[in-house]
Write a protein that holds these residues in place. Structure first.
Motif, PDB file in Angstrom:
ATOM      1  N   UNK A  82      74.063  20.750   2.754  1.00 35.96           N
ATOM      2  CA  UNK A  82      72.782  21.143   2.178  1.00 35.96           C
ATOM      3  C   UNK A  82      71.626  20.897   3.128  1.00 35.96           C
ATOM      4  N   UNK A  83      71.661  19.793   3.819  1.00 33.82           N
ATOM      5  CA  UNK A  83      70.589  19.492   4.772  1.00 33.82           C
ATOM      6  C   UNK A  83      70.550  20.535   5.873  1.00 33.82           C
ATOM      7  N   UNK A  84      71.719  20.823   6.421  1.00 30.86           N
ATOM      8  CA  UNK A  84      71.794  21.814   7.500  1.00 30.86           C
ATOM      9  C   UNK A  84      71.363  23.199   6.989  1.00 30.86           C
ATOM     10  N   UNK A 144      64.867  28.620  -2.078  1.00 27.56           N
ATOM     11  CA  UNK A 144      64.434  27.891  -3.277  1.00 27.56           C
ATOM     12  C   UNK A 144      65.561  27.018  -3.810  1.00 27.56           C
ATOM     13  N   UNK A 145      66.764  27.590  -3.860  1.00 29.43           N
ATOM     14  CA  UNK A 145      67.903  26.827  -4.408  1.00 29.43           C
ATOM     15  C   UNK A 145      68.265  25.650  -3.508  1.00 29.43           C
ATOM     16  N   UNK A 146      68.032  25.745  -2.175  1.00 32.93           N
ATOM     17  CA  UNK A 146      68.375  24.654  -1.265  1.00 32.93           C
ATOM     18  C   UNK A 146      67.527  23.413  -1.539  1.00 32.93           C
ATOM     19  N   UNK A 147      66.325  23.606  -2.041  1.00 30.35           N
ATOM     20  CA  UNK A 147      65.444  22.472  -2.310  1.00 30.35           C
ATOM     21  C   UNK A 147      65.937  21.649  -3.516  1.00 30.35           C
ATOM     22  N   UNK A 148      66.755  22.281  -4.321  1.00 28.14           N
ATOM     23  CA  UNK A 148      67.242  21.590  -5.521  1.00 28.14           C
ATOM     24  C   UNK A 148      68.484  20.761  -5.255  1.00 28.14           C
ATOM     25  N   UNK A 149      69.046  20.855  -4.076  1.00 27.50           N
ATOM     26  CA  UNK A 149      70.279  20.115  -3.768  1.00 27.50           C
ATOM     27  C   UNK A 149      69.959  18.907  -2.883  1.00 27.50           C
ATOM     28  N   UNK A 173      76.147  26.444   3.191  1.00 22.71           N
ATOM     29  CA  UNK A 173      75.978  26.251   1.749  1.00 22.71           C
ATOM     30  C   UNK A 173      77.329  26.133   1.059  1.00 22.71           C
ATOM     31  N   UNK A 174      78.289  27.026   1.461  1.00 24.86           N
ATOM     32  CA  UNK A 174      79.615  26.991   0.848  1.00 24.86           C
ATOM     33  C   UNK A 174      80.320  25.664   1.145  1.00 24.86           C
TER      34      UNK A 174
END
Length: 1192
Positions: free
Chosen positions: A955-957, A983-988, A950-951
C-alpha cells in the motif's frame, strides 16, 4: 376571315307557318345536325343539308337538344315537360318528365350524365340510374353548362344569378350579375390547358367572364344586343354569340369582337353551333331559317429574311425566328388585318389604327419589340409594306408612302392593279420596291423618286417576284406558272422554268434560286438543269441551306440538301463556285467529293479548304508537300497525280504515271512501303535487291512472321536485327544457336545475345557466352540474380577481386528474409559497415513505431553484437563502439521487458502472475528513470506497477507510485481509474510487505521498492534478474585479481575437488597463463575466508567500490564449480563470473546472450519457441549461421 354559305333551309309546318329554331347541335363526328323545330326533332346531313329524318315524340314545342360526347345518344326537351333520350340510330330509348317545361339540356363531357333543366327544377339522369334525381330551385333556369372536367354544372337563372352545382345537385357557389338582368346564355371554356372560365351574357347587353369561384375576369364588355346563345369553338379559341341582333358574331376567348358570320338575318337568331372538327358553323333563326357556313381564315403574315410574323387567334402577332426557332407574342387585343416586317420594323394594321413596332437592339437574334408609333387612321389597303422610316400602302393601282405619323409624302398611280410588292432595301427614306402588276409589268419604285421605272414585262399577271442577293437577277412568276429570270442590267431573259407557283433567291448566294411547283421544290443555279425534290407547300424564303416553306398556314424551316448544285459545279470544273455552295451546307460525303475532285484537278487551294473542313490532316500534309514542290519549280503533272493516286490507294495507276514520268524508283518505293514486293520486282534496279529483302523482312516482322524475318535478316548479314526479334519473342534456343555460330571476335552481338538470355532466365546459356568472352563479372552477376549463391561463392574464392559483387546482394537477400545476423556478417565481408548499421537501425525504429517491442529488443541486441564485432576487428574503434554496445544491450533489455507489460495493458488476458508483472514494472522503472528511450511510456510502467503493488498489498509503494502518476499526463481512458485508485490508497495502511522488498544477496540488505537504480543501495552490487519473471536471482558477481587471466580462472574453477584438496594440503600454488605455467610454494599459507558470506556495511559512498568480491587463485580453487556461472563474452570483453549463493536454485545462462534464467523457465521457453526468448538463439540456429556461406 370570310364566311361562305354552304347550304340553308327554312322550316315550316304543314300549314306553311314558320317554325322557330330554338336549339341545334352537331353529333360528335360532325356528320349530323340535330335541330329543335316545332314539336319535332329534325336530323340533317351536314354535307349537303339533306333532311335525314324528322323524329316525333313530343306533344309540344321542342326547346332544347344536346348530344352526348360518346356519340351513342342525344336528348331533346320540350314544353310538354318531358325529356326523350334518342339513340344514335335515331330510335327513342326512354322518356322522363319534369313539373314544368324543359328549358335546357347538357351532357357531362366525361361521365355522359344528362342534366335536364325545367323552369323550377333540374334533374340528373344516367343509364346506370333507375330513377331521375330532381332538385327544386327558386328561380327560372334559362341555360346550363358543365365544366370541362365534368365536376360542376353552372345554371343561368332568370333573376340574374349563376348557381354552381356539383354532380349530386348540391350548390357549391353562387354569384349575381349587377342589376339582376336575366341570363339566357352561358358556356364554360373548353380549352384543354386553361383554368375553368365561364362566359356569361345577360340582357344588360353585357359579356363577362368568371372563374369557378365567382371572381370576375377583366371587366364587362358591352356587345350591344341581348344574347340568346353562346358557343365556344372546338378548341376554345373563339366564341360565337347570337341573339336579338339578328346575326351571329365571332369573338376571341377574351371577348374581343372579330366580325359577323354570314349575312344579317330577318329575325332573331335563337341558336348557333360549331362543327367539332372543321371550320363550319350553323345558326337557327326565329323565322325557321337554318344557315350553314364555312369559315375561311385568311393567312395574314409577313416575311423578311429569317424573321416571320403571322397572325394567331385573330388578335395576336407571333414573330418567329426561322433559324433559331425563337418566338415572341404581341397581343394587340383587336382584329389584325395586315402585317408587314422589314429589318427591325414591324407594322400591324388594326381596324381603326396601325401600330409600328421596333426592336430594342440591333442584335440579329434580338426578339424583343416595343411600340414606336401609332397611326390612328382607318386605312383601306390590299397590300401593306413597312420601310425604315415610311409605311407604304397599296390599294388597287394606287401606291402611297406615309410617315410613321400618318402624313402622306408621295403617291404613285400605276397602269394596272398591283398584285405583289417586294422591298429590295436601300438607305432609310430611299428604299426601293419592286412591283408586280396584274397586266404583267414589273416596276421599280424608290421612296425618294416620284417616277417609277419599268423593269420587265411578262405575258400575264404577276403572281410573285424576287430579286437576287446582289440585285443582278430578277425572277418573276406569272399566273400561268411560268418563272422567268431576267438580268437587271439590260432586262435580258436568261432562263425560264414552267410549273412554278412561288420563288425565292438564296440570301447568301447570288446564283441559287428555289422554285416550288405542284408538290415539288426545285433548286436551280446558273443555266444548269434544276435539281428537284418533293415538297408540299410554297417556298417563301431561302437562306443558306435553310428553306422556308408555307404549308396550310404553317411556316416550316427545312434543311435543304445542296449536293445537287455542288455536283453540277464540280462536273463543270467550277471548284470555287462548288466550294461556295458547299459552305452553305452539304453533307460530309459531299465535302469529301469536292475535296478529292479539286485535288485530282490540282486545284490545291479549294482542296485544302475542303480538307480543313473535314479535319483530314493526312491530306492537308500531302497538299502542303505538293504546294512546296510547286514553289520550288517541280511541276511534273504526272508525278503529282501519281502521288495523289498513291495516297488514295490506286497503286497501279500511280506506278504507270511514275514510269511515264521516268521515275521508276518512286514506284519501287511505293510498292515496298506497301509490302507489295511482287509488284516491286518489276521496278528493281541493279543495287536494290538487298534493300528489297530488308524491307521484306521488316514487313514480315510487322505482320508477326518472325521466323521468316529472322531468316531474311541473317541472309543479308543483319545479325543485330535478327537477334532483336529473337530476344523480343523469347526464342532462347534460336538465340543459343545463333550465338554458337558467331565468331568470338563479334563481341557486340554475343553480348546482346547473352543479355537476352539473361532476361529470359537462361542463366547457364548466358554464362556460357560470357565465359567465351572472358567476362567473369557478368557470370557472377548471373549467379547473383538467379540467387545461385554456391556457384557465386565458388567463383569468388578464386577471384576475390569480385567479392563485393556477391556479398552485398547476398546481404540484402538475407535481410529481406529476416536473417539479420547473417546479413550483418555479409555486409561486413563486403566492407559495407554503414549499410549494416543502417538496415538494423531502420528495422529497430520500425519495430518501435509499430509497437513490436519484442522485435525492437532483439534488433537492439543484434546491433550491440555488431558493435562488439567491430571492436574485435579494429582496436581503434574500441573507445567508440564499446559504449554503443553497452547502450544497445541496455535498450535491448528495456524493450524486451516492456513487450510483456505492453501486452498486459493492450490484451484482455495475460499469462503473467502479478509478482512477475510487478518485477517487470519495477525493473523498467529503475532502468528508465534517468534515460527513457523513445517508445517507452513512463505512465504505462507506473500505472502497471501501481496495479500490481495494490494486488500484492504494497500500500505504501502504491501510494508513492500514484503520487508520481499525478505529475504525468494521464490518458483520458485511465483518468477516472487513477483518481479512484489514489483515493482508495489513502484508506489503506501505509506499509509494504517485507517479502516484496528486494534483497541484496551480496550484503543481505533489503532495498526500498522506490529505488531509482538497479543496484543495491548499501553495497552497490548490481542486481541480476531472471529474463522471464524478472525476479532478482541469488547471483553475486566476483572479479579476478589482475594477474589471473580468464582462461586460468576457468581452469581453476573447473579443477576437480581431489586436486583442489591436494594443492591445499601441500601448500603450493600453480599459475597457468598463455605464455607459461608456474608453481609457487607458500609456507605461510592460511585457509582463505569466504568473501561472499561476510556481511558488509558501507557508511561512506567511496567504499562501495570494494563491494564486489575479488578472488585470488586460492579463492577460485575453493569455489564449487557447480555454483559458478561464467559469461564467456567474446573479446575485447572480459569474462563475467557469478556465484550462485543458493545452489539449490538452478539457474541457466544463455550461451549466446548470457542472460540468466530459472532453469524451468528457460526450458519452457525453449520448448515453446525453440530458442532463447531474449536473443532468439539456439544450438541449431547457431550451426546454421556458422554453416551459411559466410565462413569462406
Amino acid at each position: 376571315m370570310r364566311s361562305v354559305p354552304t347550304w340553308a333551309d327554312k322550316i315550316q309546318d304543314a300549314e306553311k307557318q314558320e317554325q322557330c329554331i330554338y336549339d341545334l347541335c352537331f353529333n360528335p363526328n360532325g356528320l349530323q345536325l340535330i335541330v329543335a323545330s316545332g314539336n319535332r326533332v329534325l336530323v340533317y346531313d351536314t354535307t349537303d343539308g339533306t333532311l335525314i329524318q324528322a323524329l316525333k315524340g313530343h306533344k309540344d314545342t321542342v326547346y332544347c337538344v344536346n348530344y352526348a360526347k360518346n356519340g351513342q345518344k342525344f336528348a331533346s326537351g320540350s314544353a310538354d315537360k318531358t325529356v326523350i333520350i334518342w339513340s344514335s340510330k335515331l330510335e327513342g330509348l326512354l322518356k322522363y318528365s319534369h313539373s314544368d317545361a324543359i328549358q335546357c339540356l347538357s351532357y357531362n363531357p366525361l361521365s355522359n350524365q344528362l342534366a335536364s333543366c325545367a323552369i323550377t327544377d333540374f334533374a340528373f339522369w344516367s343509364a346506370e340510374q333507375k330513377s331521375v334525381q330532381k332538385h327544386k330551385i327558386n328561380s327560372r333556369i334559362n341555360a346550363c353548362s358543365w365544366t370541362n372536367d365534368g365536376q360542376y354544372l353552372a345554371l343561368a337563372l332568370g333573376n340574374g344569378a349563376i348557381s354552381i352545382r356539383n354532380k349530386l345537385g348540391e350548390e357549391k357557389g353562387r354569384f349575381e350579375r349587377p342589376n339582376s338582368p336575366s341570363i339566357w346564355a352561358i358556356s364554360w371554356s373548353i380549352a384543354p390547358d386553361e383554368q375553368d372560365t365561364l362566359c356569361v351574357t345577360d340582357w344588360n347587353k353585357s359579356l363577362s367572364f368568371y372563374t369557378l369561384g365567382g371572381k370576375l375576369i377583366g371587366k364587362d364588355r358591352n356587345i350591344g344586343f341581348d344574347a340568346l346563345k353562346v358557343k365556344y369553338f372546338s378548341k376554345g379559341e373563339f366564341i360565337m354569340i347570337c341573339g336579338s341582333n339578328k346575326a351571329c358574331n365571332m369573338y376571341t376567348k377574351d371577348g374581343i369582337k372579330l366580325g359577323t358570320i354570314g349575312d344579317q338575318q330577318s329575325s332573331w337568331v335563337w341558336c348557333c353551333a360549331v362543327h367539332p372538327d372543321e371550320n363550319f358553323m350553323v345558326v337557327g333563326c326565329q323565322d325557321g331559317t337554318i344557315a350553314y357556313y364555312q369559315l375561311v381564315f385568311n393567312t395574314v403574315h409577313g416575311l423578311y429574311k429569317e424573321r416571320y410574323a403571322f397572325r394567331e387567334n385573330m388578335t395576336d402577332v407571333i414573330i418567329q425566328h426561322l433559324i433559331t426557332e425563337q418566338k415572341v407574342r404581341i397581343k394587340c387585343r383587336d382584329l389584325i388585318k395586315k402585317i408587314a416586317i422589314y429589318k427591325h420594323r414591324l407594322a400591324v394594321q388594326l381596324p381603326e389604327r396601325v401600330i409600328i413596332y421596333e426592336l430594342y437592339s440591333n442584335d440579329s437574334n434580338d426578339m424583343h419589340y416595343r411600340v414606336k408609333e401609332k397611326i390612328t387612321q382607318k386605312l383601306d389597303c390590299s397590300l401593306l409594306v413597312i420601310c425604315g422610316e415610311h409605311l407604304v400602302v397599296c390599294q388597287e393601282r394606287t401606291l402611297q408612302s406615309m410617315t410613321f405619323q400618318g402624313v402622306q409624302e408621295r403617291e404613285w398611280l400605276l397602269e394596272s392593279p398591283i398584285r405583289y410588292i417586294k422591298i429590295i432595301g436601300g438607305p432609310p427614306k430611299q428604299e426601293g420596291l419592286i412591283l408586280g402588276l396584274k397586266n404583267g409589268q414589273v416596276w421599280e419604285v424608290h421612296l425618294d423618286n416620284p417616277f417609277p421605272i419599268l423593269k420587265v414585262r411578262v405575258p400575264s399577271s404577276v403572281r410573285c417576284l424576287d430579286l437576287s442577293q446582289r440585285k443582278q437577277k430578277l425572277a418573276v412568276v406569272d399566273e400561268t406558272g411560268l418563272c422567268q429570270v431576267f438580268s437587271t442590267k439590260d432586262g435580258e431573259l436568261q432562263y425560264q422554268e414552267p410549273n412554278t407557283n412561288s420563288i425565292a433567291w438564296n440570301t447568301q448566294y447570288e446564283d441559287m434560286l428555289a422554285l416550288s411547283g405542284p408538290n415539288v421544290l426545285s433548286i436551280k443555279i446558273e443555266n444548269f438543269p434544276a435539281h428537284k425534290q418533293k415538297l408540299t407547300g410554297f417556298v417563301v424564303g431561302l437562306s443558306g441551306s435553310k428553306v422556308f416553306c408555307l404549308s396550310e398556314n404553317t411556316m416550316t424551316t427545312l434543311d435543304l440538301p445542296l449536293s445537287g448544285p455542288m455536283y453540277q459545279y464540280i462536273e463543270n470544273k467550277m471548284f470555287a463556285e462548288a466550294h461556295r455552295v458547299a459552305c452553305l451546307g452539304v453533307t460530309e460525303g459531299d465535302w469529301e467529293e469536292l475535296a478529292h475532285s479539286a485535288l485530282e484537278n490540282l486545284n490545291f487551294e479549294i482542296a485544302r479548304l475542303a480538307f480543313v473542313k473535314l479535319q483530314d490532316y493526312g491530306y492537308l500534309e500531302l497538299i502542303r508537300d505538293l504546294q512546296d514542290r510547286q514553289r520550288k519549280g517541280d511541276n511534273n503533272h504526272d508525278v503529282m497525280i501519281g502521288d495523289i493516286l498513291a495516297y488514295k490507294g490506286k497503286f497501279k495507276e500511280a506506278a504507270r504515271l511514275y514510269q511515264k514520268a521516268g521515275q521508276e524508283h518512286k514506284a519501287l518505293t511505293m510498292y515496298t512501303d506497301m509490302r507489295m514486293f511482287d509488284q516491286a520486282q518489276d521496278y528493281l534496279g541493279s543495287n536494290d535487291n538487298t534493300t528489297l529483302i530488308r524491307q521484306k523482312a521488316d514487313w514480315a516482322k510487322n505482320i508477326n512472321e518472325f521466323k521468316a524475318a529472322v531468316d531474311m535478316y541473317l541472309s543479308i548479314g543483319d545479325t543485330k536485327a535478327a537477334i532483336d526479334i529473337l530476344g523480343e519473342q523469347g526464342s532462347a534456343d534460336q538465340l543459343v544457336e545463333v550465338g554458337r555460330k558467331l565468331d568470338k571476335a563479334e563481341r557486340g552481338p554475343l553480348i546482346e545475345i547473352a543479355e537476352h538470355l539473361k532476361r529470359l532466365d537462361k542463366s547457364n546459356a548466358a554464362a556460357e557466352i560470357y565465359k567465351r568472352l572472358g567476362d567473369s563479372a557478368a557470370v557472377l552477376s548471373l549467379h547473383v540474380n538467379a540467387m545461385e549463391w554456391a556457384q557465386a561463392f565458388s567463383i569468388v574464392q578464386t577471384q576475390p577481386q569480385h567479392k563485393e559483387l556477391v556479398y552485398v546482394p547476398y546481404a540484402h537477400w538475407l535481410a529481406e528474409n529476416d536473417k539479420f545476423v547473417q546479413a550483418q556478417r555479409a555486409f561486413h565481408k563486403a566492407g559495407r559497415l554503414d549499410e549494416a548499421f543502417h538496415v538494423l537501425q531502420q528495422l529497430t525504429r520500425n519495430a518501435v513505431d509499430e509497437c513490436r517491442y519484442h522485435d525492437a529488443g532483439y534488433y537492439y541486441w543484434v546491433l550491440g553484437q555488431q558493435c562488439l564485432e567491430l571492436t574485435r576487428e579494429n582496436d581503434e574503434m574500441l573507445p567508440k563502439m564499446l559504449p554503443k554496445y553497452r547502450e544497445n544491450e541496455r535498450l535491448a533489455g528495456i524493450f524486451y521487458a516492456y513487450h510483456s507489460l505492453h501486452r498486459y495493458l493492450e490484451e484482455p488476458f495475460t499469462s503473467f502472475m502479478p509478482e512477475a508483472l510487478f518485477n517487470i514494472s519495477r525493473f523498467l522503472m529503475t532502468e528508465i528513470t534517468e534515460n527513457r528511450p523513445k517508445g517507452i511510456s513512463l505512465f504505462n510502467v507506473l500505472y502497471c506497477l501501481s496495479k500490481q503493488a495494490k494486488k500484492l498489498g504494497a500500500n505504501k509503494f502504491t501510494k508513492q507510485i500514484l503520487d508520481k502518476l499525478q505529475s504525468l499526463k494521464i490518458p483520458a481512458k485511465f483518468q477516472e481509474e487513477v483518481e479512484l485508485a489514489t483515493i482508495s490508497a489513502r484508506a489503506r495502511s501505509y506499509s509494504d510487505p517485507e517479502d516484496l522488498l528486494p534483497m541484496c544477496y551480496r550484503c543481505s540488505t533489503y532495498n526500498p521498492l522506490l529505488a531509482t537504480s538497479n543496484r543495491c543501495v548499501n553495497c552497490g552490487q548490481k542486481f541480476v534478474h531472471s529474463y522471464v519473471s524478472f525476479e532478482i536471482l541469488p547471483l553475486v558477481e566476483f572479479h579476478l585479481e589482475d594477474s589471473i587471466t580468464d582462461i586460468e580462472a576457468v581452469r581453476l574453477i573447473e579443477t576437480p575437488p581431489g586436486d583442489k584438496d591436494h594443492n591445499m594440503k601441500d601448500e603450493w600454488r600453480q599459475e597457468i597463463n598463455e605464455n607459461a605455467e608456474t608453481l609457487q610454494l607458500d609456507a605461510d599459507y592460511e585457509e582463505p575466508k569466504d568473501p561472499f558470506t561476510t556481511r558488509m556495511s558501507f557508511d561512506d559512498e567511496s567504499n562501495k567500490e570494494i563491494a564486489t568480491a575479488t578472488l585470488n587463485r586460492a579463492g577460485l580453487l575453493a569455489l564449487d564449480s557447480s555454483a559458478v556461472l561464467i559469461c564467456k563474452h567474446p573479446p575485447p570483453l572480459r569474462y563475467q563470473f557469478y556465484r550462485n549463493l543458493l545452489p539449490d536454485l538452478q539457474i541457466r545462462l544463455c550461451d549466446y546472450c548470457f542472460k540468466a534464467f530459472h532453469v524451468d523457465d528457460f526450458e519452457l521457453q525453449l520448448l515453446q519457441k525453440g530458442h532463447c526468448p531474449f536473443c532468439r538463439s539456439s544450438s541449431e540456429t547457431q550451426n546454421i549461421i556458422d554453416d551459411e556461406y559466410l565462413t569462406f
